[in-house]
Design a protein around this motif. Structure first.
Motif, PDB file in Angstrom:
ATOM      1  N   SER A 600       0.927  -1.245   0.104  1.00  0.00           N
ATOM      2  CA  SER A 600      -0.117  -0.025  -0.028  1.00  0.00           C
ATOM      3  C   SER A 600       0.868   1.157  -0.102  1.00  0.00           C
ATOM      4  N   ALA A 601       2.082   1.298   0.701  1.00  0.00           N
ATOM      5  CA  ALA A 601       3.076   2.310   0.878  1.00  0.00           C
ATOM      6  C   ALA A 601       3.504   2.611  -0.611  1.00  0.00           C
ATOM      7  N   ILE A 602       3.862   1.590  -1.255  1.00  0.00           N
ATOM      8  CA  ILE A 602       4.488   1.543  -2.694  1.00  0.00           C
ATOM      9  C   ILE A 602       3.451   2.340  -3.529  1.00  0.00           C
ATOM     10  N   PHE A 603       2.113   1.660  -3.440  1.00  0.00           N
ATOM     11  CA  PHE A 603       1.037   2.139  -4.271  1.00  0.00           C
ATOM     12  C   PHE A 603       1.060   4.010  -4.043  1.00  0.00           C
ATOM     13  N   ASP A 604       0.994   4.278  -2.747  1.00  0.00           N
ATOM     14  CA  ASP A 604       0.763   5.676  -2.420  1.00  0.00           C
ATOM     15  C   ASP A 604       1.757   6.499  -2.903  1.00  0.00           C
ATOM     16  N   SER A 605       3.071   6.192  -3.052  1.00  0.00           N
ATOM     17  CA  SER A 605       4.218   6.736  -3.448  1.00  0.00           C
ATOM     18  C   SER A 605       4.204   6.823  -4.891  1.00  0.00           C
ATOM     19  N   LEU A 606       3.749   5.884  -5.614  1.00  0.00           N
ATOM     20  CA  LEU A 606       3.594   5.703  -7.153  1.00  0.00           C
ATOM     21  C   LEU A 606       2.517   7.020  -7.447  1.00  0.00           C
ATOM     22  N   VAL A 607       1.289   7.167  -6.710  1.00  0.00           N
ATOM     23  CA  VAL A 607       0.384   7.835  -7.059  1.00  0.00           C
ATOM     24  C   VAL A 607       0.857   9.239  -6.844  1.00  0.00           C
ATOM     25  N   ASN A 608       1.726   9.632  -5.719  1.00  0.00           N
ATOM     26  CA  ASN A 608       2.247  10.918  -5.518  1.00  0.00           C
ATOM     27  C   ASN A 608       3.364  11.347  -6.622  1.00  0.00           C
ATOM     28  N   ARG A 609       4.030  10.361  -6.990  1.00  0.00           N
ATOM     29  CA  ARG A 609       4.879  10.713  -7.920  1.00  0.00           C
ATOM     30  C   ARG A 609       4.318  10.719  -9.514  1.00  0.00           C
ATOM     31  N   ALA A 610       3.389  10.385  -9.659  1.00  0.00           N
ATOM     32  CA  ALA A 610       2.450  10.173 -11.023  1.00  0.00           C
ATOM     33  C   ALA A 610       1.880  11.680 -10.881  1.00  0.00           C
ATOM     34  N   GLN A 611       1.147  12.284  -9.819  1.00  0.00           N
ATOM     35  CA  GLN A 611       0.707  13.553  -9.817  1.00  0.00           C
ATOM     36  C   GLN A 611       1.563  14.796 -10.089  1.00  0.00           C
ATOM     37  N   ASN A 612       2.959  14.285  -9.745  1.00  0.00           N
ATOM     38  CA  ASN A 612       4.162  15.545  -9.991  1.00  0.00           C
ATOM     39  C   ASN A 612       4.726  15.344 -11.182  1.00  0.00           C
ATOM     40  N   ALA A 613       4.584  14.288 -12.267  1.00  0.00           N
ATOM     41  CA  ALA A 613       5.153  13.845 -13.153  1.00  0.00           C
ATOM     42  C   ALA A 613       4.481  14.600 -14.541  1.00  0.00           C
ATOM     43  N   GLY A 614       5.191  14.691 -15.381  1.00  0.00           N
ATOM     44  CA  GLY A 614       5.158  15.236 -16.812  1.00  0.00           C
ATOM     45  C   GLY A 614       3.432  15.421 -17.004  1.00  0.00           C
ATOM     46  N   PRO A 615       3.171  15.516 -18.219  1.00  0.00           N
ATOM     47  CA  PRO A 615       3.844  14.803 -19.276  1.00  0.00           C
ATOM     48  C   PRO A 615       4.987  16.076 -19.802  1.00  0.00           C
ATOM     49  N   HIS A 616       5.961  15.664 -20.126  1.00  0.00           N
ATOM     50  CA  HIS A 616       7.299  16.520 -20.589  1.00  0.00           C
ATOM     51  C   HIS A 616       7.307  16.305 -22.112  1.00  0.00           C
TER      52      HIS A 616
END
Length: 618
Positions: A600-616
């Motif tokens: 669950s912690a990994i899923f939360d981390s991925l969601v947070n990083r996706a929100q701050n990612a691209g598109p670039h």
């Protein structure tokens, strides 16, 4: 003459966009108002010289573009004018190279300036002195003045044009040469590829499709030697017909302005063009009526049939020799078409692009069309800081081998073109067990699909190409992360081990997430989780009792996942056949509150990083 790339400056929303590849099959994608139609119209301007107005100019900042100086290399700071310039790079056939005395690749551009009109120019090796470059367009008195300036004597009769032009040409050949933009003659213009332009709104107006097709054929017919001679004779006849009017005008000017003599040489040009088409329908009873009254459904079917007929016309072009190069352009052909008709468009595009004398460009939003071609054929237009940029999946868009190699890796890894273009965050896992189980558990944990978070999950396995591709994604602005079993960090058989990740430039502390307690994903689930899942999904054989947490605990001393799979597989007629079945089973069976906290912690981390990612931008 085939076009292989196009650059646009100062045209509508395209302030400056360079080296957009024009491949045998090119798909243009991008947001609304992102420049797709503008790029196609710019190409039409380059190839056909379609009329522009001041409204087509780009005004950025002070709204002016610097004009290259006469030598083609420096910029004259005082010569700043608003203009549109569309430049194409073309590949010439062997015959064309010999006929025009040009290299295999040349640049041709068409410029527009409101106060001066349109100019077609070619960049070539010419005399350093601009006065001696375009002698054929200089009148006889001008040739005499040039000869006097450079101390050149005539080689024949003083009133014969060639007597002055020939020695001036010989002088120009002796001078130093520079690469510069010079006026392109009518032969160069005639050798440029024709363009058949199908616009999405033409689905409602098949007459426009017919007119585009027949105009393309008409241009081909006017290139024939016999037709060229007839047109030239007609131009001469019309010019001669103007002689009395010219004499009257000359005499009036000379009289009113007290001039000894006035020269007036009219330039008559005849260019056949199809100005309109009337399309009527005859029904089964012989009644004739215009297509506009036949209904949109029939209009759509007729338009699609017309697009398909263009291929037959192109095949006829191919028999006419190297001058019959053609560019088929479709601007959102999927408009108003259902999936089956989109498939017909895809088949047509594949057929047309397979011909050696054709290029096909499609501007579309359709994921079916985007995903139906090789990713190396996709050009994505994206607006960045007010400027339109072209993105191509290539480390070097000119390197076909690199582009093809990257395309092969993308296909091997199962990437759809639309995913590579639009997803924000790419997460690599080691195998199909994770790619199958993660989406199930993610949805239970987060309440929405993993794709909705902008996360593209893909299995790298032991594929070395996966690491190279991940590196390419990172270097070109995409955010990438790895979710890796802890026992893979030092396992020499695994591609996602620490030393390989470091070698490819990844930060183990920021871009890598590790699973396992202690070694791998399967470890995270408790003995009770496994026993409960197995008793519900994989009924034990009759000779043994229910699955017990204690016997699962005993397996943790060795390679847990392998021993667990072997026990369930041999101990149940319904047991899982591979690790993917094993993980999908427990992911589907467990409730949200039973998902391991570490996962669950990994899923939360991925969601947070996706929100701050691209598109670039690529």
């Amino acid at each position: 003459m085939q076009i292989c790339s196009v650059s646009v400056e100062g045209f509508r929303c395209l302030a400056s966009i360079t080296d957009v590849p024009v491949l045998p099959q090119t798909v243009l994608t991008g947001q609304n108002e992102g420049g797709k139609s503008a790029l196609l119209d710019a190409l039409n301007f380059l190839l056909h010289g379609t009329a522009l107005s001041e409204r087509d100019l780009t005004y950025v900042g002070d709204g002016i573009v610097q004009e290259p100086a006469s030598d083609g290399d420096t910029v004259a700071p005082h010569a700043r004018v608003p203009q549109t310039a569309v430049t194409g790079e073309f590949i010439l056939s062997t015959d064309e190279q010999q006929h025009f005395a040009l290299p295999e690749r040349v640049q041709i551009r068409r410029r527009f300036r409101p106060e001066a009109g349109t100019f077609l120019e070619i960049r070539r090796r010419v005399c350093q002195n601009p006065e001696l470059r375009d002698l054929e367009s200089v009148k006889l008195p001008g040739l005499k003045e040039l000869a006097a300036t450079h101390g050149v004597e005539p080689v024949g009769q003083a009133n014969a044009r060639n007597s002055w032009e020939q020695p001036l040409r010989e002088l120009a050949q002796q001078m130093d040469k520079v690469d510069a933009w010079v006026a392109a003659d009518s032969e160069i213009a005639a050798a440029m590829p024709s363009m058949v332009y199908f616009k999405g709104d033409s689905v409602q107006a098949p007459e426009a499709v017919v007119q585009s097709l027949l105009n393309s054929r008409l241009r081909e017919y006017t290139r024939a030697d016999e037709v060229v001679k007839r047109v030239a004779d007609l131009e001469d006849y019309l010019a001669d017909s103007l002689t009395p009017d010219i004499d009257s005008i000359r005499g009036h000017i000379a009289q009113r302005c007290a001039l000894p003599s006035v020269e007036l040489d009219p330039q008559v040009q005849v260019r056949p063009a199809l100005v309109g088409v009337e399309l009527n329908i005859v029904d089964s009873q012989g009644r004739r009526f215009p297509l506009s009254s036949a209904g949109t459904g029939r209009s759509r079917r007729i338009s699609l049939a017309l697009w398909e007929s263009s291929n037959d016309l192109g095949q006829h072009d191919a028999t006419q020799g190297p001058d019959a190069d053609v560019v088929f352009v479709y601007d959102e052909p999927d408009t108003h078409l259902d999936y089956s008709h989109q498939r017909r468009i895809m088949t047509l595009i594949q057929l047309q692009s397979s011909r050696p004398n054709a290029r096909v460009i499609v501007a579309t939003h359709s994921l079916n069309l985007i995903d139906g071609v090789d990713i190396s054929s996709v050009v994505h237009l994206r607006t960045h800081e007010g400027q339109v940029r072209a993105e191509v999946l290539s480390e070097d868009s000119a390197d076909v081998d690199v582009r093809r190699h990257l395309s092969t890796i993308a296909t091997t890894l199962g990437f759809r073109n639309s995913v590579l273009l639009h997803e924000r965050f790419f997460v690599a896992v080691e195998g199909v067990s994770e790619t199958s189980a993660f989406p199930i558990m993610f949805r239970k944990h987060a309440g929405f699909p993993i794709q909705s978070a902008g996360i593209c999950l893909w299995a790298g396995g032991s594929n070395e190409g996966a690491l190279r591709f991940a590196k390419f994604l990172k270097e070109h602005g995409r955010d990438v992360a790895f979710v890796v079993d802890k026992d893979s960090r030092t396992n020499q058989k695994r591609a996602f081990r620490d030393d390989k990740l470091k070698e490819h430039g990844f930060d183990l502390t920021k871009e890598c997430l590790y699973l396992g307690s202690p070694n791998e994903l399967e470890d995270l689930f408790t003995n009770d989780d496994w026993a409960e899942t197995a008793n519900a999904l994989w009924k034990p054989n009759a000779e043994r009792g229910a699955w017990q947490p204690g016997e699962i605990e005993e397996l943790r001393a060795g390679k847990f996942s392998s021993q667990l799979l072997d026990m369930f597989k041999t101990g149940s007629a319904e047991g899982p056949q591979n690790k993917e079945d094993l993980m999908v089973g427990i992911a589907a069976h467990l409730a949200k509150d039973r998902i391991p906290a570490a996962l669950s912690a990994i899923f939360d981390s991925l969601v947070n990083r996706a929100q701050n990612a691209g598109p670039h931008l690529w």
